[in-house]
Design a protein around this motif. Structure first.
Motif, PDB file in Angstrom:
ATOM      1  N   GLY A  74      24.083  46.228  48.098  1.00 54.11           N
ATOM      2  CA  GLY A  74      25.353  46.703  48.175  1.00 54.11           C
ATOM      3  C   GLY A  74      25.748  47.923  49.034  1.00 54.11           C
ATOM      4  N   ARG A  75      24.678  48.672  49.365  1.00 49.84           N
ATOM      5  CA  ARG A  75      25.122  49.830  50.137  1.00 49.84           C
ATOM      6  C   ARG A  75      25.264  49.421  51.579  1.00 49.84           C
ATOM      7  NH1 ARG A  75      22.322  55.160  52.150  1.00 49.84           N
ATOM      8  NH2 ARG A  75      24.039  55.857  52.999  1.00 49.84           N
ATOM      9  N   ALA A  78      28.876  47.911  51.524  1.00 48.55           N
ATOM     10  CA  ALA A  78      29.864  48.864  51.230  1.00 48.55           C
ATOM     11  C   ALA A  78      30.333  49.321  52.582  1.00 48.55           C
ATOM     12  CB  ALA A  78      29.460  49.786  50.272  1.00 48.55           C
ATOM     13  N   TRP A  79      28.991  49.876  53.322  1.00 45.37           N
ATOM     14  CA  TRP A  79      29.394  50.495  54.633  1.00 45.37           C
ATOM     15  C   TRP A  79      30.130  49.555  55.517  1.00 45.37           C
ATOM     16  CZ3 TRP A  79      27.846  49.470  59.751  1.00 45.37           C
ATOM     17  CH2 TRP A  79      27.956  50.878  60.632  1.00 45.37           C
ATOM     18  N   PRO A 115      36.866  59.973  47.767  1.00 47.33           N
ATOM     19  CA  PRO A 115      36.457  58.846  46.965  1.00 47.33           C
ATOM     20  C   PRO A 115      36.066  59.418  45.542  1.00 47.33           C
ATOM     21  CG  PRO A 115      35.473  58.802  48.922  1.00 47.33           C
ATOM     22  CD  PRO A 115      36.105  60.205  49.116  1.00 47.33           C
ATOM     23  N   GLU A 116      36.250  58.708  44.544  1.00 48.83           N
ATOM     24  CA  GLU A 116      36.142  59.337  43.289  1.00 48.83           C
ATOM     25  C   GLU A 116      34.666  58.949  42.703  1.00 48.83           C
ATOM     26  OE1 GLU A 116      37.791  55.008  41.209  1.00 48.83           O
ATOM     27  OE2 GLU A 116      39.057  57.099  40.829  1.00 48.83           O
ATOM     28  N   TRP A 119      29.796  56.112  46.335  1.00 49.13           N
ATOM     29  CA  TRP A 119      29.410  54.831  46.505  1.00 49.13           C
ATOM     30  C   TRP A 119      28.030  54.349  47.162  1.00 49.13           C
ATOM     31  CZ3 TRP A 119      32.021  51.440  43.653  1.00 49.13           C
ATOM     32  CH2 TRP A 119      33.391  51.537  43.528  1.00 49.13           C
ATOM     33  N   ILE A 122      25.242  53.934  44.769  1.00 51.42           N
ATOM     34  CA  ILE A 122      25.339  53.119  43.564  1.00 51.42           C
ATOM     35  C   ILE A 122      24.205  51.870  43.583  1.00 51.42           C
ATOM     36  CG2 ILE A 122      27.038  51.239  42.401  1.00 51.42           C
ATOM     37  CD1 ILE A 122      27.740  54.375  42.077  1.00 51.42           C
ATOM     38  N   ARG A 178      34.778  51.582  37.698  1.00 55.27           N
ATOM     39  CA  ARG A 178      34.550  52.601  38.761  1.00 55.27           C
ATOM     40  C   ARG A 178      34.155  53.926  38.184  1.00 55.27           C
ATOM     41  NH1 ARG A 178      39.963  51.318  41.818  1.00 55.27           N
ATOM     42  NH2 ARG A 178      40.200  53.773  42.011  1.00 55.27           N
TER      43      ARG A 178
END
Lengths: 191, 262
Positions: A74-75, A78-79, A115-116, A119, A122, A178
């Motif tokens: 995921g990391r 996401a990048w 960003p909330e 990420w 995660i 989220r």
């Protein structure tokens, strides 16, 4: 302009001896990048260009994680997706600059909101818990969309909902996930 | 919320090419939309990566569970309600007495003349535009709104706000580009309440063309024609509605017809 996008990382691995790990890193996310590019770009050739630019950046940039270390799928993804999004937005801005005369171009915009969700921290378990905690009406739509790959119309037919309601529920489900991802991450610290 | 919905629909491939171009134009100029796009893409990346890593999603509920008639279950289990406290939030949410139904049963008048296509809210209630001197709205309980919100029930929210006289709030929940007869009827009702009778008539004509058995659309069309001073056409519309409606709504339509004949 581009024939087979799937061959780039392999070509690159041959061009850059010793960097097979990085080529493999790009290769394992290539189908996702191609899918995202097709969503973002208006035309197929623009989507191909966007994928190519993203791959080139990924092969040359300093990565914010160690490919030999405990980085999650995921990391990594996401990048890469953020690189693609930034290239895409840059392209949109340039396009707008060509259409809007210089004197009417507004002053530089305010920096984008923070960003909330953190990420980069995660994990898969966070995703699992966040999805499980969704209220049932939202969870059904979320699962059918992401895990069964159904369209809004197919979900609407499956659940006996209006297509419009599927869109609303999916938006709410994403917002809830989220928020909960950030809660999950915060509850176990930055780990 | 509309901008986010359109952005999401665009990313999910649910918009036409023209609509998609408009979203891209908006994206070029809006840092907020760019941030929202980033969040959507990050979420997609993490969820789909988790899926590839073997994440087992929760099962989608079978139809009989999705469509559990909450009021009946609530009544059946009311006697043993205390036991629900140990059942966890999921069980409580599924089995608790229906807050929407309970509230609607307690409302005995409607504050607007129109009918809505939300069946539970469309039960006949006498039209009484004033609750007291200058009081033309009431506030539905937060628990009722939350229950509808939780179910993603846009039509229910619109109907409840209309029933409460809160037209501008209801407008947020009524489809801007209606397609089904039900949505067209609700859009027409909103336009009527906003005083745009000509546009209301166009939309309601489309509603009854789509479904000539739509009692609420015929009723709303009758109201609109009445407002436009077209008495004969209004009477015909009320008559169509009466023929399709429950006895109480039928009697109301007949009273409208009688008043127009005077």
């Amino acid at each position: 302009m581009v024939g087979s996008t799937a061959s780039w990382p392999l070509d690159s691995a041959e061009r850059v001896p010793g960097d097979a790990a990085r080529a493999a890193f790009v290769a394992r996310h290539l189908p996702h990048l191609q899918r995202v590019a097709r969503s973002l770009a208006a035309r197929a050739d623009q989507a191909d260009d966007l994928v190519q630019a993203t791959v080139e950046r990924a092969l040359s940039a300093t990565l914010p994680f160690d490919l030999e270390g405990p980085v999650t799928l995921g990391r990594e993804r996401a990048w890469l997706v953020r690189v693609m999004k930034n290239l895409f937005i840059d392209g949109l801005r340039k396009e707008r600059g060509r259409r809007v005369p210089l004197e009417s171009t507004p002053e530089p915009e305010a920096p984008p909101p923070e960003p909330e969700v953190a990420w980069e921290h995660i994990r898969m378990a966070d995703v699992q818990r966040a999805v499980e905690r969704l209220p049932a009406g939202f969870r059904d739509v979320f699962v059918l969309f992401y895990f069964e790959g159904l369209s809004y119309l197919q979900i609407a037919e499956r659940l006996g909902l209006e297509r419009r309601t599927v869109g609303t529920r999916l938006l709410r489900a994403r917002q809830k996930v989220r928020a909960r991802l950030e809660e999950e991450r915060a509850s176990r610290g930055r780990g | 919320m509309m901008a986010e919905i359109r952005l999401q629909a665009w990313l999910d491939g649910e918009l036409s090419a023209e609509e998609a171009d408009r979203v891209r134009e908006a994206l070029a100029e809006s840092p907020e939309l760019q941030a929202e796009l980033d969040a959507l893409l990050q979420l997609d990346a993490h969820v789909l990566a988790a899926k590839e890593e073997g994440l087992e999603p929760p099962a989608v509920r079978p139809p009989w569970l999705r469509r559990a008639p909450r009021p009946v279950l609530g009544l059946a289990l009311a006697a043993g309600f205390g036991a629900l406290a140990v059942g966890g939030p999921w069980l409580r949410a599924r089995l608790a007495p229906d807050p929407v139904g309970a509230y609607l049963a307690s409302v005995d008048t409607r504050l607007v003349a129109v009918r809505t296509s939300h069946a539970a809210t469309d039960t006949y209630r006498p039209y009484a535009p004033f609750l007291g001197p200058d009081v033309r709205t009431r506030t539905p309980p937060a628990a009722v709104l939350a229950a509808l919100e939780e179910d993603g029930d846009q039509r229910g929210l619109a109907a409840l706000y209309l029933l409460s006289g809160r037209v501008e709030v209801a407008a947020h929940y009524i489809a801007a580009s209606p397609v089904s007869a039900a949505d067209l009827s609700d859009r027409g009702a909103l336009l009527y309440l906003q005083g745009d009778y000509a546009q209301a008539l166009t939309v309601l004509d489309a509603a009854v063309a789509k479904d000539e058995g739509h009692a609420q659309a015929w009723w709303n069309r009758g109201l609109t024609l009445e407002a436009l001073g077209r008495g004969a056409a209004a009477r015909a519309a009320y008559a169509r509605s009466a023929a399709l409606s429950t006895p109480a709504w039928k009697a109301a339509a007949e009273r409208r017809i009688a008043a127009l004949e005077e």
